[in-house]
Design a protein around this motif. Structure first.
Motif, PDB file in Angstrom:
ATOM      1  N   TYR A  10     -25.848   0.698  16.433  1.00 30.05           N
ATOM      2  CA  TYR A  10     -26.129   2.067  16.832  1.00 30.05           C
ATOM      3  C   TYR A  10     -25.207   3.006  16.085  1.00 30.05           C
ATOM      4  O   TYR A  10     -24.051   2.696  15.835  1.00 30.05           O
ATOM      5  CB  TYR A  10     -25.930   2.254  18.343  1.00 30.05           C
ATOM      6  CG  TYR A  10     -27.019   1.615  19.160  1.00 30.05           C
ATOM      7  CD1 TYR A  10     -28.234   2.261  19.341  1.00 30.05           C
ATOM      8  CD2 TYR A  10     -26.831   0.372  19.736  1.00 30.05           C
ATOM      9  CE1 TYR A  10     -29.247   1.668  20.081  1.00 30.05           C
ATOM     10  CE2 TYR A  10     -27.827  -0.227  20.483  1.00 30.05           C
ATOM     11  CZ  TYR A  10     -29.039   0.428  20.651  1.00 30.05           C
ATOM     12  OH  TYR A  10     -30.037  -0.156  21.373  1.00 30.05           O
ATOM     13  N   GLY A  11     -25.732   4.175  15.739  1.00 28.12           N
ATOM     14  CA  GLY A  11     -24.930   5.192  15.084  1.00 28.12           C
ATOM     15  C   GLY A  11     -24.232   6.070  16.106  1.00 28.12           C
ATOM     16  O   GLY A  11     -24.504   6.014  17.307  1.00 28.12           O
ATOM     17  N   LEU A  12     -23.347   6.903  15.612  1.00 32.35           N
ATOM     18  CA  LEU A  12     -22.539   7.762  16.468  1.00 32.35           C
ATOM     19  C   LEU A  12     -23.406   8.693  17.336  1.00 32.35           C
ATOM     20  O   LEU A  12     -23.086   8.919  18.507  1.00 32.35           O
ATOM     21  CB  LEU A  12     -21.576   8.576  15.599  1.00 32.35           C
ATOM     22  CG  LEU A  12     -20.523   9.382  16.325  1.00 32.35           C
ATOM     23  CD1 LEU A  12     -19.671   8.487  17.217  1.00 32.35           C
ATOM     24  CD2 LEU A  12     -19.657  10.133  15.336  1.00 32.35           C
ATOM     25  N   THR A  13     -24.491   9.201  16.785  1.00 34.11           N
ATOM     26  CA  THR A  13     -25.347  10.113  17.548  1.00 34.11           C
ATOM     27  C   THR A  13     -25.964   9.407  18.745  1.00 34.11           C
ATOM     28  O   THR A  13     -25.924   9.916  19.868  1.00 34.11           O
ATOM     29  CB  THR A  13     -26.448  10.706  16.645  1.00 34.11           C
ATOM     30  OG1 THR A  13     -25.825  11.339  15.526  1.00 34.11           O
ATOM     31  CG2 THR A  13     -27.299  11.709  17.397  1.00 34.11           C
ATOM     32  N   SER A  14     -26.538   8.229  18.546  1.00 36.95           N
ATOM     33  CA  SER A  14     -27.148   7.475  19.652  1.00 36.95           C
ATOM     34  C   SER A  14     -26.114   7.094  20.702  1.00 36.95           C
ATOM     35  O   SER A  14     -26.380   7.170  21.910  1.00 36.95           O
ATOM     36  CB  SER A  14     -27.835   6.211  19.126  1.00 36.95           C
ATOM     37  OG  SER A  14     -28.938   6.550  18.329  1.00 36.95           O
ATOM     38  N   ILE A  15     -24.942   6.692  20.249  1.00 44.45           N
ATOM     39  CA  ILE A  15     -23.886   6.306  21.181  1.00 44.45           C
ATOM     40  C   ILE A  15     -23.443   7.504  22.007  1.00 44.45           C
ATOM     41  O   ILE A  15     -23.318   7.427  23.240  1.00 44.45           O
ATOM     42  CB  ILE A  15     -22.697   5.679  20.416  1.00 44.45           C
ATOM     43  CG1 ILE A  15     -23.126   4.341  19.815  1.00 44.45           C
ATOM     44  CG2 ILE A  15     -21.489   5.507  21.325  1.00 44.45           C
ATOM     45  CD1 ILE A  15     -22.139   3.773  18.817  1.00 44.45           C
ATOM     46  N   ALA A  16     -23.233   8.632  21.355  1.00 43.32           N
ATOM     47  CA  ALA A  16     -22.796   9.840  22.074  1.00 43.32           C
ATOM     48  C   ALA A  16     -23.857  10.296  23.069  1.00 43.32           C
ATOM     49  O   ALA A  16     -23.530  10.655  24.214  1.00 43.32           O
ATOM     50  CB  ALA A  16     -22.485  10.954  21.073  1.00 43.32           C
ATOM     51  N   LEU A  17     -25.122  10.286  22.667  1.00 45.47           N
ATOM     52  CA  LEU A  17     -26.193  10.691  23.577  1.00 45.47           C
ATOM     53  C   LEU A  17     -26.276   9.743  24.772  1.00 45.47           C
ATOM     54  O   LEU A  17     -26.454  10.184  25.915  1.00 45.47           O
ATOM     55  CB  LEU A  17     -27.534  10.743  22.836  1.00 45.47           C
ATOM     56  CG  LEU A  17     -27.694  11.886  21.837  1.00 45.47           C
ATOM     57  CD1 LEU A  17     -28.972  11.713  21.021  1.00 45.47           C
ATOM     58  CD2 LEU A  17     -27.680  13.239  22.536  1.00 45.47           C
ATOM     59  N   HIS A  18     -26.155   8.445  24.525  1.00 44.42           N
ATOM     60  CA  HIS A  18     -26.207   7.451  25.606  1.00 44.42           C
ATOM     61  C   HIS A  18     -25.138   7.720  26.657  1.00 44.42           C
ATOM     62  O   HIS A  18     -25.422   7.806  27.849  1.00 44.42           O
ATOM     63  CB  HIS A  18     -26.036   6.046  25.012  1.00 44.42           C
ATOM     64  CG  HIS A  18     -25.931   4.972  26.046  1.00 44.42           C
ATOM     65  ND1 HIS A  18     -24.730   4.600  26.607  1.00 44.42           N
ATOM     66  CD2 HIS A  18     -26.871   4.191  26.621  1.00 44.42           C
ATOM     67  CE1 HIS A  18     -24.944   3.629  27.488  1.00 44.42           C
ATOM     68  NE2 HIS A  18     -26.234   3.364  27.516  1.00 44.42           N
ATOM     69  N   TRP A  19     -23.888   7.858  26.232  1.00 47.80           N
ATOM     70  CA  TRP A  19     -22.784   8.028  27.169  1.00 47.80           C
ATOM     71  C   TRP A  19     -22.786   9.416  27.804  1.00 47.80           C
ATOM     72  O   TRP A  19     -22.395   9.565  28.968  1.00 47.80           O
ATOM     73  CB  TRP A  19     -21.455   7.690  26.503  1.00 47.80           C
ATOM     74  CG  TRP A  19     -21.390   6.225  26.177  1.00 47.80           C
ATOM     75  CD1 TRP A  19     -21.419   5.654  24.947  1.00 47.80           C
ATOM     76  CD2 TRP A  19     -21.334   5.136  27.113  1.00 47.80           C
ATOM     77  NE1 TRP A  19     -21.381   4.280  25.048  1.00 47.80           N
ATOM     78  CE2 TRP A  19     -21.323   3.932  26.371  1.00 47.80           C
ATOM     79  CE3 TRP A  19     -21.285   5.056  28.497  1.00 47.80           C
ATOM     80  CZ2 TRP A  19     -21.267   2.677  26.973  1.00 47.80           C
ATOM     81  CZ3 TRP A  19     -21.227   3.805  29.097  1.00 47.80           C
ATOM     82  CH2 TRP A  19     -21.217   2.635  28.341  1.00 47.80           C
ATOM     83  N   LEU A  20     -23.232  10.434  27.085  1.00 48.16           N
ATOM     84  CA  LEU A  20     -23.350  11.773  27.663  1.00 48.16           C
ATOM     85  C   LEU A  20     -24.373  11.775  28.797  1.00 48.16           C
ATOM     86  O   LEU A  20     -24.136  12.334  29.870  1.00 48.16           O
ATOM     87  CB  LEU A  20     -23.737  12.791  26.584  1.00 48.16           C
ATOM     88  CG  LEU A  20     -23.952  14.231  27.051  1.00 48.16           C
ATOM     89  CD1 LEU A  20     -22.654  14.816  27.591  1.00 48.16           C
ATOM     90  CD2 LEU A  20     -24.479  15.081  25.889  1.00 48.16           C
ATOM     91  N   VAL A  21     -25.516  11.139  28.563  1.00 53.91           N
ATOM     92  CA  VAL A  21     -26.551  11.060  29.599  1.00 53.91           C
ATOM     93  C   VAL A  21     -26.043  10.260  30.793  1.00 53.91           C
ATOM     94  O   VAL A  21     -26.237  10.659  31.948  1.00 53.91           O
ATOM     95  CB  VAL A  21     -27.860  10.463  29.028  1.00 53.91           C
ATOM     96  CG1 VAL A  21     -28.848  10.123  30.129  1.00 53.91           C
ATOM     97  CG2 VAL A  21     -28.492  11.441  28.037  1.00 53.91           C
ATOM     98  N   ALA A  22     -25.375   9.135  30.540  1.00 51.10           N
ATOM     99  CA  ALA A  22     -24.847   8.321  31.645  1.00 51.10           C
ATOM    100  C   ALA A  22     -23.873   9.135  32.493  1.00 51.10           C
ATOM    101  O   ALA A  22     -23.954   9.129  33.733  1.00 51.10           O
ATOM    102  CB  ALA A  22     -24.171   7.064  31.099  1.00 51.10           C
ATOM    103  N   LEU A  23     -22.971   9.846  31.844  1.00 53.65           N
ATOM    104  CA  LEU A  23     -22.000  10.678  32.555  1.00 53.65           C
ATOM    105  C   LEU A  23     -22.706  11.768  33.368  1.00 53.65           C
ATOM    106  O   LEU A  23     -22.380  12.000  34.538  1.00 53.65           O
ATOM    107  CB  LEU A  23     -21.017  11.297  31.556  1.00 53.65           C
ATOM    108  CG  LEU A  23     -19.942  12.201  32.129  1.00 53.65           C
ATOM    109  CD1 LEU A  23     -18.979  11.407  33.008  1.00 53.65           C
ATOM    110  CD2 LEU A  23     -19.176  12.885  30.996  1.00 53.65           C
ATOM    111  N   ALA A  24     -23.686  12.415  32.756  1.00 53.73           N
ATOM    112  CA  ALA A  24     -24.416  13.485  33.443  1.00 53.73           C
ATOM    113  C   ALA A  24     -25.195  12.953  34.647  1.00 53.73           C
ATOM    114  O   ALA A  24     -25.205  13.576  35.716  1.00 53.73           O
ATOM    115  CB  ALA A  24     -25.356  14.198  32.472  1.00 53.73           C
TER     116      ALA A  24
END
Length: 184
Positions: A10-24
């Motif tokens: 996974y690239g940085l964008t997918s990883i950041a989106l994944h964890w941002l959504v999980a946190l939200a």
């Protein structure tokens, strides 16, 4: 680390989106669970729902971006060690998480706009009330929102447990890939 997904990671964008959504998702669930118990005299009585709605609208925008990103930068191929049943379960599980997120957000929108008023997002812009004619809209959407939110959070915990199972029992790179570590 690259921005886009590669065939194996996974690239940085997918990883950041994944964890941002999980946190939200977990933050909104906690906020929602807390705010339904507020009384009229609480200083958070109006603030908490406004915050919940604003974050929810922002999450919707992030999820639309995330769906579009999956077309621009497809997910890495499944690990060779994973069988067809595991691969199928992963696809269905991710599909359920995406569907659950959109059901929760749409039902939240229908609750918030049932009276015809827009949702004001952090005082920056308004999301108009486009659907207001469903009988008992706020009550029906409220039930869907509550049950779908519980289902989403429970399934997200199952999702996290599956990732931990892959890491500690199967000892494969599933979790490492979502943490930005090289799978190969």
């Amino acid at each position: 680390m690259q921005w886009r997904n590669s065939p194996t990671n996974y690239g940085l964008t997918s990883i950041a989106l994944h964890w941002l959504v999980a946190l939200a998702v977990f933050g909104l669930f906690g906020l929602g669970f807390w705010m339904v118990g507020l009384t009229y005299y609480s200083s958070w009585y109006r603030t908490a729902p406004d915050l919940h709605k604003s974050i929810g609208v922002m999450l919707f925008m992030v999820m639309v971006l995330r769906v579009l990103w999956r077309f621009v930068s497809p997910a890495p191929a499944p690990l060779a060690s994973q069988g067809r049943l595991t691969q199928r379960a992963a696809k269905l599980g991710h599909g359920f998480l995406y569907l659950g997120l959109f059901v929760v957000m749409l039902s939240g929108y229908l609750i918030s706009t049932a009276d015809g008023r827009p949702i004001t997002v952090f005082g920056l812009f308004d999301v108009p009330a486009l659907i207001t004619t469903i009988p008992d809209q706020a009550d029906r959407a409220g039930l869907i929102h509550e049950y779908a939110a519980w289902a989403l959070v429970i399934f997200a915990v199952v999702h996290a447990c599956a990732a931990l199972k892959h890491h500690f029992i199967d000892r494969d790179a599933t979790l490492k890939r979502m943490l930005g570590r090289n799978a190969g």
